[in-house]
Design a protein around this motif. Structure first.
Motif, PDB file in Angstrom:
ATOM      1  N   LEU A 146       0.853  -1.006   0.093  1.00 29.05           N
ATOM      2  CA  LEU A 146       0.072  -0.051   0.141  1.00 29.05           C
ATOM      3  C   LEU A 146       0.786   1.204   0.115  1.00 29.05           C
ATOM      4  CD1 LEU A 146      -1.946  -2.232   1.117  1.00 29.05           C
ATOM      5  CD2 LEU A 146      -3.207  -0.506   2.519  1.00 29.05           C
ATOM      6  N   ARG A 147       0.299   2.236  -0.114  1.00 25.28           N
ATOM      7  CA  ARG A 147       0.864   3.707   0.181  1.00 25.28           C
ATOM      8  C   ARG A 147       0.384   4.215   1.453  1.00 25.28           C
ATOM      9  NH1 ARG A 147       2.120   5.049  -5.241  1.00 25.28           N
ATOM     10  NH2 ARG A 147       0.588   4.403  -6.676  1.00 25.28           N
ATOM     11  N   ALA A 148       1.395   4.674   2.267  1.00 26.84           N
ATOM     12  CA  ALA A 148       0.788   5.113   3.682  1.00 26.84           C
ATOM     13  C   ALA A 148       1.817   6.208   3.908  1.00 26.84           C
ATOM     14  CB  ALA A 148       1.054   3.970   4.623  1.00 26.84           C
ATOM     15  N   MET A 149       1.076   6.963   5.006  1.00 22.45           N
ATOM     16  CA  MET A 149       1.885   8.020   5.644  1.00 22.45           C
ATOM     17  C   MET A 149       2.071   7.772   7.112  1.00 22.45           C
ATOM     18  SD  MET A 149       0.298  11.218   3.463  1.00 22.45           S
ATOM     19  CE  MET A 149      -0.739  10.248   2.196  1.00 22.45           C
ATOM     20  N   PHE A 150       3.063   7.997   7.756  1.00 23.23           N
ATOM     21  CA  PHE A 150       3.322   7.768   9.337  1.00 23.23           C
ATOM     22  C   PHE A 150       3.569   8.838  10.218  1.00 23.23           C
ATOM     23  CE2 PHE A 150       4.097   3.818   6.554  1.00 23.23           C
ATOM     24  CZ  PHE A 150       3.148   3.067   7.161  1.00 23.23           C
ATOM     25  N   ALA A 151       3.222   8.909  11.259  1.00 18.18           N
ATOM     26  CA  ALA A 151       3.543   9.789  12.345  1.00 18.18           C
ATOM     27  C   ALA A 151       3.638   9.254  13.718  1.00 18.18           C
ATOM     28  CB  ALA A 151       2.515  10.857  12.478  1.00 18.18           C
ATOM     29  N   PHE A 152       4.446   9.378  14.672  1.00 22.66           N
ATOM     30  CA  PHE A 152       4.461   8.750  16.075  1.00 22.66           C
ATOM     31  C   PHE A 152       3.870   9.894  16.967  1.00 22.66           C
ATOM     32  CE2 PHE A 152       5.486   7.644  20.098  1.00 22.66           C
ATOM     33  CZ  PHE A 152       5.648   6.164  20.066  1.00 22.66           C
ATOM     34  N   GLU A 153       2.966   9.417  17.771  1.00 31.72           N
ATOM     35  CA  GLU A 153       2.296  10.568  18.772  1.00 31.72           C
ATOM     36  C   GLU A 153       3.036  11.015  19.753  1.00 31.72           C
ATOM     37  OE1 GLU A 153      -1.294   8.903  20.061  1.00 31.72           O
ATOM     38  OE2 GLU A 153      -2.083   8.235  18.416  1.00 31.72           O
ATOM     39  N   THR A 154       4.038  12.037  19.417  1.00 30.46           N
ATOM     40  CA  THR A 154       4.761  12.644  20.503  1.00 30.46           C
ATOM     41  C   THR A 154       3.851  12.924  21.747  1.00 30.46           C
ATOM     42  OG1 THR A 154       6.249  13.448  18.947  1.00 30.46           O
ATOM     43  CG2 THR A 154       6.311  14.823  21.181  1.00 30.46           C
ATOM     44  N   SER A 155       4.160  12.754  23.085  1.00 27.73           N
ATOM     45  CA  SER A 155       3.299  12.931  24.112  1.00 27.73           C
ATOM     46  C   SER A 155       4.084  12.992  25.358  1.00 27.73           C
ATOM     47  CB  SER A 155       2.394  11.751  24.121  1.00 27.73           C
ATOM     48  OG  SER A 155       1.804  11.665  25.575  1.00 27.73           O
ATOM     49  N   ASP A 156       3.783  13.640  26.504  1.00 29.80           N
ATOM     50  CA  ASP A 156       4.524  13.575  27.778  1.00 29.80           C
ATOM     51  C   ASP A 156       4.453  12.049  28.518  1.00 29.80           C
ATOM     52  OD1 ASP A 156       5.291  16.079  26.940  1.00 29.80           O
ATOM     53  OD2 ASP A 156       4.139  17.112  28.639  1.00 29.80           O
ATOM     54  N   ARG A 157       3.535  11.246  27.901  1.00 30.39           N
ATOM     55  CA  ARG A 157       3.403   9.996  28.438  1.00 30.39           C
ATOM     56  C   ARG A 157       4.676   9.184  28.025  1.00 30.39           C
ATOM     57  NH1 ARG A 157      -0.534   7.210  25.040  1.00 30.39           N
ATOM     58  NH2 ARG A 157      -0.052   5.289  26.104  1.00 30.39           N
ATOM     59  N   ASN A 174      12.096   9.379   4.302  1.00 30.40           N
ATOM     60  CA  ASN A 174      10.904   8.833   3.655  1.00 30.40           C
ATOM     61  C   ASN A 174      10.170  10.024   3.078  1.00 30.40           C
ATOM     62  OD1 ASN A 174      10.908   5.694   4.302  1.00 30.40           O
ATOM     63  ND2 ASN A 174      11.141   6.927   6.333  1.00 30.40           N
ATOM     64  N   GLN A 175      10.344  10.068   1.683  1.00 29.61           N
ATOM     65  CA  GLN A 175       9.326  11.229   0.966  1.00 29.61           C
ATOM     66  C   GLN A 175       9.473  10.781  -0.337  1.00 29.61           C
ATOM     67  OE1 GLN A 175       7.330  13.830   1.823  1.00 29.61           O
ATOM     68  NE2 GLN A 175       6.571  13.214  -0.277  1.00 29.61           N
ATOM     69  N   ASN A 176       8.661   9.652  -0.789  1.00 31.23           N
ATOM     70  CA  ASN A 176       8.407   9.326  -2.186  1.00 31.23           C
ATOM     71  C   ASN A 176       7.101   8.796  -2.581  1.00 31.23           C
ATOM     72  OD1 ASN A 176       8.126   6.586  -1.212  1.00 31.23           O
ATOM     73  ND2 ASN A 176      10.054   6.399  -0.590  1.00 31.23           N
ATOM     74  N   GLU A 177       6.985   8.391  -3.791  1.00 33.04           N
ATOM     75  CA  GLU A 177       5.503   8.065  -4.183  1.00 33.04           C
ATOM     76  C   GLU A 177       4.739   7.105  -3.493  1.00 33.04           C
ATOM     77  OE1 GLU A 177       5.708   6.805  -8.201  1.00 33.04           O
ATOM     78  OE2 GLU A 177       5.928   9.021  -8.909  1.00 33.04           O
ATOM     79  N   THR A 338      -9.842  14.465   0.065  1.00 32.50           N
ATOM     80  CA  THR A 338      -9.056  13.468   0.656  1.00 32.50           C
ATOM     81  C   THR A 338      -8.103  13.070  -0.430  1.00 32.50           C
ATOM     82  OG1 THR A 338     -10.917  12.689   2.037  1.00 32.50           O
ATOM     83  CG2 THR A 338      -9.043  11.152   1.923  1.00 32.50           C
ATOM     84  N   TYR A 339      -8.763  12.777  -1.880  1.00 29.91           N
ATOM     85  CA  TYR A 339      -7.606  12.454  -2.917  1.00 29.91           C
ATOM     86  C   TYR A 339      -6.369  13.459  -3.063  1.00 29.91           C
ATOM     87  CZ  TYR A 339     -10.256   8.564  -4.442  1.00 29.91           C
ATOM     88  OH  TYR A 339     -11.025   7.223  -4.798  1.00 29.91           O
ATOM     89  N   ALA A 340      -6.923  14.855  -3.061  1.00 31.69           N
ATOM     90  CA  ALA A 340      -6.333  15.757  -3.077  1.00 31.69           C
ATOM     91  C   ALA A 340      -5.123  15.986  -2.214  1.00 31.69           C
ATOM     92  CB  ALA A 340      -6.869  17.224  -3.271  1.00 31.69           C
ATOM     93  N   TYR A 341      -5.346  15.736  -1.084  1.00 28.23           N
ATOM     94  CA  TYR A 341      -4.403  15.738   0.151  1.00 28.23           C
ATOM     95  C   TYR A 341      -3.433  14.689   0.037  1.00 28.23           C
ATOM     96  CZ  TYR A 341      -2.366  15.942   4.810  1.00 28.23           C
ATOM     97  OH  TYR A 341      -1.581  16.121   5.817  1.00 28.23           O
ATOM     98  N   ALA A 342      -3.748  13.336  -0.268  1.00 28.18           N
ATOM     99  CA  ALA A 342      -2.966  12.406  -0.299  1.00 28.18           C
ATOM    100  C   ALA A 342      -1.933  12.501  -1.520  1.00 28.18           C
ATOM    101  CB  ALA A 342      -3.574  11.099  -0.659  1.00 28.18           C
ATOM    102  N   SER A 343      -2.361  13.045  -2.531  1.00 25.12           N
ATOM    103  CA  SER A 343      -1.700  13.328  -3.834  1.00 25.12           C
ATOM    104  C   SER A 343      -0.671  14.570  -3.623  1.00 25.12           C
ATOM    105  CB  SER A 343      -2.781  13.958  -5.032  1.00 25.12           C
ATOM    106  OG  SER A 343      -3.590  12.954  -5.233  1.00 25.12           O
ATOM    107  N   ARG A 344      -1.026  15.530  -2.829  1.00 30.13           N
ATOM    108  CA  ARG A 344      -0.010  16.519  -2.491  1.00 30.13           C
ATOM    109  C   ARG A 344       0.949  15.973  -1.439  1.00 30.13           C
ATOM    110  NH1 ARG A 344      -4.140  19.820  -1.214  1.00 30.13           N
ATOM    111  NH2 ARG A 344      -4.153  19.783   1.044  1.00 30.13           N
TER     112      ARG A 344
END
Ligand SMILES: [Zn+2]
Length: 442
Positions: A146-157, A174-177, A338-344
């Motif tokens: 799949l295509r996917a974007m990831f982030a880690f939830e920075t938190s004081d936890r 990681n910045q590619n198609e 949603t498509y426009a955001y993922a495309s950008r």
């Protein structure tokens, strides 16, 4: 290698052909009515009779780590939204190690793609921080495709410095198609002033991905502790970079919406999750009135997105007491945004059958029982298909990922292994080997 799906109903939320064809390699080459099709143009012909062919779907916010919540008999009871977080989700995410995250990634990717989703935007939290995002990427992008974007939830936890490093390292490499990173933040009420200052110093223009005003407590906590509202706080710390993902935004006010718009951020709505948590329902109209792009996510509650479109559609009618309080043009706008955001974010074109767009598409069995054309095709989806959406075939970059309802044998074996990791996760939970020391005055 070119493929052509022929004799199908072709609908890309804009063009409609019946019978029509779509010719593609890794991108769309040509689309049109069958009487303009030339068989010599394709290396492989796929019969699409009695099938609808449309672009595959995008999930604007999910939590892969919650895949193992399914069937977990949590003995806790909860009355408020903060209690749901503390007694359920913070326990579960803290129990994750890299192997269990990998297995969750396989489960989530396979279930999503079988439901027609080929791009995921994930927001991860896990007891093991370092390497978490690369592990998820390996499962979802490298191994399932799949295509996917990831982030880690920075938190004081968590250890904040490790969270920051995990985000910046992933974003930088990681910045590619197929993949890219957001700078993940959990929510205002788990982030101190010092943490936000540190994040600002390390942000480097990346979009943030943060829960905002999912419960009313987030705003109350912010006003009480910082004398301002959540979006104002993010703006003061200069964290509202373009394309930042503001998730939920249930209790934001007019001034906060104006800030979201001014900073060119995007709101991700997850109405099914909001209903499940009993927190409220998003005010789509207020966001629309400010011309804020709105995308749809599932918050990890389901492994698809069509049910969320229906939740938004029906839920908005109930919420506004207006059966036209959210109409087909609103849904079309959410899908397009949603498509426009993922495309950008991936620097590609998704969501239409036009030359140069990615050949991320699906085939779904469908024989329209009533006349179907360009003007009512979305209505056929909403009232005919979205409540039990199961495509027979799904393509990414023109390759089969799902073929006759099945993923590859290799992917299937990985999936079948996941339950063992889930059991280990649950064992860590039962044995109380999960650090739950974080408390704040919620
Ligand atoms: Zn969420």
């Amino acid at each position: 290698m070119t493929k052509a799906i022929i004799n199908a109903i072709i609908f890309d939320f804009d063009h409609f052909y019946n019978p029509g064809y779509v010719l593609f390699s890794d991108t769309i080459i040509k689309v049109g009515p069958m009487d303009t099709f030339s068989a010599s143009a394709a290396d492989e012909i796929i019969e699409g009779r009695n099938h609808l062919v449309m672009p595959s779907l995008v999930v604007g916010h999910t939590h892969i780590y919650s895949a193992f919540a399914r069937g977990w008999a949590n003995p806790e009871t909860f009355e408020t939204f903060p209690e749901i977080l503390k007694k359920q989700w913070w326990k579960l995410d803290a129990s994750h190690t890299l192997p269990s995250l990998y297995a969750s990634g396989i489960v989530s990717a396979v279930d999503h793609v079988k439901n027609g989703v080929t791009t995921l935007i994930d927001h991860n939290a896990s007891g093991t921080i370092e390497g978490a995002l690369e592990t998820l990427k390996k499962a979802v992008v490298d191994d399932v495709g799949l295509r996917a974007m990831f982030a880690f939830e920075t938190s004081d936890r968590f250890n904040v410095d490790t969270c920051i490093k995990e985000n910046t390292a992933f974003i930088e490499t990681n910045q590619n198609e197929k993949t890219s990173g957001h700078f993940g933040l959990h929510a205002s009420f788990t982030l101190s002033e010092d943490t936000l200052k540190k994040v600002r110093r390390n942000l480097n223009g990346a979009p943030i991905h943060i829960h905002v005003a999912e419960g009313k407590e987030d705003e109350e906590h912010c006003v009480k502790n910082h004398g301002e509202r959540v979006v104002e706080r993010l703006a003061r710390h200069e964290l509202l970079t373009p394309d930042s993902l503001i998730v939920h935004a249930l209790f934001v006010n007019e001034k906060e919406r104006a800030l979201i718009k001014k900073h060119r951020a995007v709101v991700a709505l997850n109405p099914g999750s909001n209903m499940n948590n009993g927190v409220g329902f998003p005010d789509f109209k207020a966001l629309k009135n400010q011309a804020i792009p709105v995308i749809a996510g599932n918050d990890g509650l389901s492994m698809g997105i069509t049910q969320e479109y229906l939740n938004l559609f029906f839920g908005s009618h109930l919420h506004t007491h207006d059966p036209q309080g959210f109409d087909m043009t609103d849904l079309q706008k959410v899908i397009d945004d949603t498509y426009a955001y993922a495309s950008r974010r991936l620097n590609i074109k998704l969501g239409r059958f036009k030359k140069g767009y990615k050949a991320d598409l699906l085939m779904h069995p469908y024989v329209p029982p009533t006349p179907m054309d360009k003007t009512n095709a979305l209505g056929h989806l909403v009232f005919g298909l979205f409540s039990s959406f199961k495509p027979s075939d799904v393509f990414i970059d023109g390759h089969f990922i799902v073929h006759h309802y099945k993923v590859s044998d290799k992917t299937n074996r990985l999936y079948q292994n996941a339950s063992k990791e889930a059991q280990k996760c649950w064992k860590r939970l039962e044995e109380g080997r999960v650090n739950l020391e974080f408390e704040n005055n919620l």
